[in-house]
Design a protein around this motif. Structure first.
Motif, PDB file in Angstrom:
ATOM      1  N   UNK A 182       0.882  -1.309  -0.116  1.00  0.00           N
ATOM      2  CA  UNK A 182      -0.080   0.003  -0.276  1.00  0.00           C
ATOM      3  C   UNK A 182       0.820   1.114   0.309  1.00  0.00           C
ATOM      4  N   UNK A 183       0.587   2.354  -1.121  1.00  0.00           N
ATOM      5  CA  UNK A 183       0.922   3.908  -1.102  1.00  0.00           C
ATOM      6  C   UNK A 183       1.008   5.022   0.240  1.00  0.00           C
ATOM      7  N   UNK A 184       1.557   5.835   1.167  1.00  0.00           N
ATOM      8  CA  UNK A 184       1.063   6.235   1.963  1.00  0.00           C
ATOM      9  C   UNK A 184      -0.188   6.653   1.394  1.00  0.00           C
ATOM     10  N   UNK A 185      -0.714   7.042   0.560  1.00  0.00           N
ATOM     11  CA  UNK A 185      -2.150   7.569  -0.137  1.00  0.00           C
ATOM     12  C   UNK A 185      -3.033   7.109   0.286  1.00  0.00           C
ATOM     13  N   UNK A 214       8.824  -0.677  -4.757  1.00  0.00           N
ATOM     14  CA  UNK A 214       7.696  -0.006  -5.563  1.00  0.00           C
ATOM     15  C   UNK A 214       8.475   1.388  -5.262  1.00  0.00           C
ATOM     16  N   UNK A 215       7.831   2.093  -6.581  1.00  0.00           N
ATOM     17  CA  UNK A 215       8.100   3.055  -6.688  1.00  0.00           C
ATOM     18  C   UNK A 215       8.098   4.374  -5.418  1.00  0.00           C
ATOM     19  N   UNK A 220       4.860   2.604   6.856  1.00  0.00           N
ATOM     20  CA  UNK A 220       4.199   2.131   7.762  1.00  0.00           C
ATOM     21  C   UNK A 220       2.599   2.588   8.931  1.00  0.00           C
ATOM     22  N   UNK A 221       1.446   2.182   8.553  1.00  0.00           N
ATOM     23  CA  UNK A 221       0.658   3.053   9.224  1.00  0.00           C
ATOM     24  C   UNK A 221       0.446   3.676   9.492  1.00  0.00           C
TER      25      UNK A 221
END
Length: 394
Positions: A182-185, A214-215, A220-221
């Motif tokens: 999962x990305x930050x967004x 990943x790019x 972390x959550x």
């Protein structure tokens, strides 16, 4: 005389990955040339500096009981790791060291959940999540995804799954078995949903954190969603990143009351983790991290080869991952073409006819897929693909 076991045992099952490995080991012992792509274990050796630190600790006499929740030195190294890599800051009392990350997650389930509670688990999931929840006498609620959604849940799916009984949300990123990250967004979008449900604790399973390409960098959550720091338990360990599976050191950090509960569970089960392993873990976290990046780079080379090779097999469809050392192809079309009714039957065919051991996707809550580990040499992967092609094209 027949002996009975507890009622809870009817709700759980042995690890399916363990069953695959056991069967592959049996065939190897019988003289078969088995290629095992089932195990979630790095093929690299533990770095020498880490082993040297462990040996030195033995000579120094560090072979006694330690505090139940870990040595002060290791906790300080974990504090530094969280601050350095994740911009997260914890007091020593907010950290518990465990005998592997699995024990941290088990302690959390036992300390948090009870009858009538629900835990949300996106699928495909790591095989142990649902059974840990069941052992805590709670109910796992699966949020299904597929290759079409890149194996990631949406905020809408999360909101729809939440009830007044929801107590825990487990998120593994990068994911075992899919490699999806999962990305930050994307994490922030999920966090917005959880902000309005104050009774839910988030378990962020970050065990594959540095095996990531990943790019967008790994996040972390709790770093992405600081408003939820007070009810996020971040779980990590040294097994995957440092090729230290047998050393059995994991750790968790989070709200004081939950960490205390996890420590209490541990005090009545395993007590402290291995003293020598704790010193090795301290050396791993405080040492030169170049070796971790080097291993991750090699996994990326294998990933790129295997994903392309699997997509070249008739009836296989494999999405590129962003991390871990697993590929998770959809094989429903191949099953149809071969007249095979289940992914378990396909794994049996591959083991018996191709001498390749893989794990069925149904073990991860995703029927019609396979999990293949690429924690092995590139040459081994090429031979495994050749064998799979031979059997599935027949």
């Amino acid at each position: 005389m027949s002996l009975s076991v507890s009622n809870r045992m009817a709700r759980v099952k042995p690890s399916p990955t363990g069953a695959v490995l056991a069967r592959a080991a049996e065939l190897k012992a019988a003289g078969r040339d088995i290629i095992s792509l089932g195990t979630g274990e790095p093929d690299f050796d533990t770095p020498q500096a880490i082993k040297d630190a462990a040996i030195a600790s033995i000579h120094a006499g560090a072979t006694k009981y330690t505090p139940i929740d870990g040595t002060a030195d290791l906790k300080a190294a974990i504090q530094r790791k969280f601050a350095r890599d994740n911009d997260l800051h914890y007091e020593p009392a907010q950290i518990v060291v465990t005998s592997g990350a699995k024990q941290a997650l088990f302690n959390l389930c036992m300390g948090l959940l009870g009858p009538g509670d629900e835990a949300l688990i996106p699928s495909p999931y790591w095989v142990s999540y649902p059974d840990m929840v069941l052992l805590a006498e709670a109910e796992p609620v699966v949020i299904a995804t597929s290759i079409a959604e890149h194996f990631k849940i949406t905020p809408e799916q999360l909101e729809a799954a939440i009830t007044e009984d929801t107590r825990l949300f487990i998120l593994n990123s990068p994911s075992n078995p899919t490699g999806a990250s999962y990305s930050k967004a994307e994490l922030q979008a999920l966090g917005k949903v959880l902000e309005s449900h104050s009774g839910i604790v988030i378990a962020a399973d970050d065990i594959y954190e540095p095996i990531h390409w990943a790019d967008d960098p790994f996040v972390s959550f709790a770093t992405a969603c600081p408003a939820l720091l007070g009810r996020t338990v971040t779980v990590n360990g040294v097994s995957k990143a440092y090729a230290m599976t047998g050393w059995r050191i994991g750790y968790a950090a989070g709200p004081l009351e939950l960490i205390r509960a996890m420590k209490t569970i541990q005090s009545q089960s395993t007590s402290n983790p291995c003293s020598v392993s704790q010193e090795a873990a301290r050396a791993a976290l405080d040492g030169d991290q170049t070796v971790v990046a080097d291993m991750a780079a090699e996994y990326r080379v294998r990933h790129d080869y295997l994903v392309a090779a699997l997509n070249d097999i008739a009836g296989f469809e494999c999405r590129p991952g962003e991390g871990t050392f697993y590929a998770f192809p959809r094989v429903a079309e191949a099953m149809d073409r071969l007249g095979i009714a289940s992914d378990t039957e396909l794994t049996e065919l591959l083991l018996n006819e191709a001498s390749v051991a893989v794990v069925p996707g149904s073990a991860f809550g995703a029927a019609g897929y396979l999990r293949l580990s690429f924690a092995c040499s590139l040459e081994t992967l090429k031979e495994a693909v050749r064998r799979i092609k031979r059997v599935t094209s027949a």
